[in-house]
Design an enzyme around this catalytic site. Structure first.
Site, PDB file in Angstrom:
ATOM      1  N   THR A   4       5.750 -49.206  87.881  1.00  0.00           N
ATOM      2  CA  THR A   4       7.008 -49.155  88.632  1.00  0.00           C
ATOM      3  C   THR A   4       8.227 -49.254  87.727  1.00  0.00           C
ATOM      4  O   THR A   4       9.339 -49.005  88.172  1.00  0.00           O
ATOM      5  CB  THR A   4       7.064 -50.295  89.657  1.00  0.00           C
ATOM      6  N   ARG A  13       2.501 -54.459  83.955  1.00  0.00           N
ATOM      7  CA  ARG A  13       3.353 -55.164  82.996  1.00  0.00           C
ATOM      8  C   ARG A  13       2.704 -55.077  81.625  1.00  0.00           C
ATOM      9  O   ARG A  13       1.484 -54.890  81.498  1.00  0.00           O
ATOM     10  CB  ARG A  13       3.542 -56.627  83.396  1.00  0.00           C
ATOM     11  N   HIS A  50       8.044 -40.197 100.478  1.00  0.00           N
ATOM     12  CA  HIS A  50       8.269 -39.685 101.836  1.00  0.00           C
ATOM     13  C   HIS A  50       9.199 -40.660 102.547  1.00  0.00           C
ATOM     14  O   HIS A  50       8.768 -41.689 103.054  1.00  0.00           O
ATOM     15  CB  HIS A  50       6.944 -39.575 102.597  1.00  0.00           C
TER      16      HIS A  50
END
Length: 209
Positions: free
Chosen positions: A188, A203, A132
């Site tokens: 990510t 990770r 958003h």
């Protein structure tokens, strides 16, 4: 004066002897099958052996393709947004065969999300290809729901992947085959084949031999 709560408790206790549990389970199973078939027909291309636990929040089924032997727990959210505010999108959500999603899972798509065969997830897993807003100061004072949707990149998840509870997969990520992601991890960046990842941000902690 009649104590309604007391009478209700007594009635439930009495009826529990007359109402076999296996009958209740059979009724629930029939309802689940009817509900699943109704949802399946709302999806553009969906193979057989499709089972859900009600309720389900489905948006944009015509932009979805789901393989066979799909399973999902209660409160599933599958969302393909073709428009939001003044913006128009062309989303595509593809889910392979043998995928099983836990309770409270949420997949949100405005660009492209591809999930390979045999994904298994715990509960409360979130997979998205958008945010958003752009995350800049100009939007800081705008309520989040009023900010435009921003597609950072497609999400690709390989075959035989396992996500623990509360895993979050963020936009622009590619996850290889045979990957395990530990509970509450936030992915990510890309994860290679045969890796085990954990943490925030996630990770690789070791490779499968």
């Amino acid at each position: 004066m009649v104590n309604v709560q007391f009478l209700s408790k007594i009635s439930a206790c009495f009826l529990s002897y007359l109402y076999p549990l296996n009958i209740h389970q059979k009724i629930k199973k029939i309802y689940k099958n009817i509900y699943s078939e109704k949802i399946r027909r709302s999806i553009n291309l969906c193979e057989d052996d499709f089972k859900l636990v009600p309720p389900v929040n489905l948006k944009g089924g015509k932009y979805m393709q789901i393989g066979s032997r799909f399973r999902a727990g209660r409160n599933l959210r599958l969302e393909c947004w073709n428009s939001y505010g003044d913006d128009v999108f062309q989303p595509f959500l593809k889910i392979g065969n043998g995928v099983s999603l836990g309770d409270e899972c949420h997949i949100g798509c405005i660009l492209s999300i591809s999930i390979g065969d045999n994904l298994l997830t715990g509960k409360n897993v979130y997979i998205t290809d958008h945010f958003h807003g752009f995350g800049n100061m100009e939007e800081a004072c705008i309520p989040p729901k009023e900010r435009p949707l921003y597609a950072k990149g497609a999400v690709t998840i390989g075959k035989n992947v396992w996500f623990g509870d509360n895993v979050v997969i963020l936009p622009g990520v590619t996850i290889g085959n045979n990957v395990t992601v530990g509970a509450s991890a936030v992915v990510t960046k890309d994860l290679p084949d045969n890796s085990i990842a954990a943490g925030v941000p996630a990770r690789v902690i070791r490779m499968k031999i």
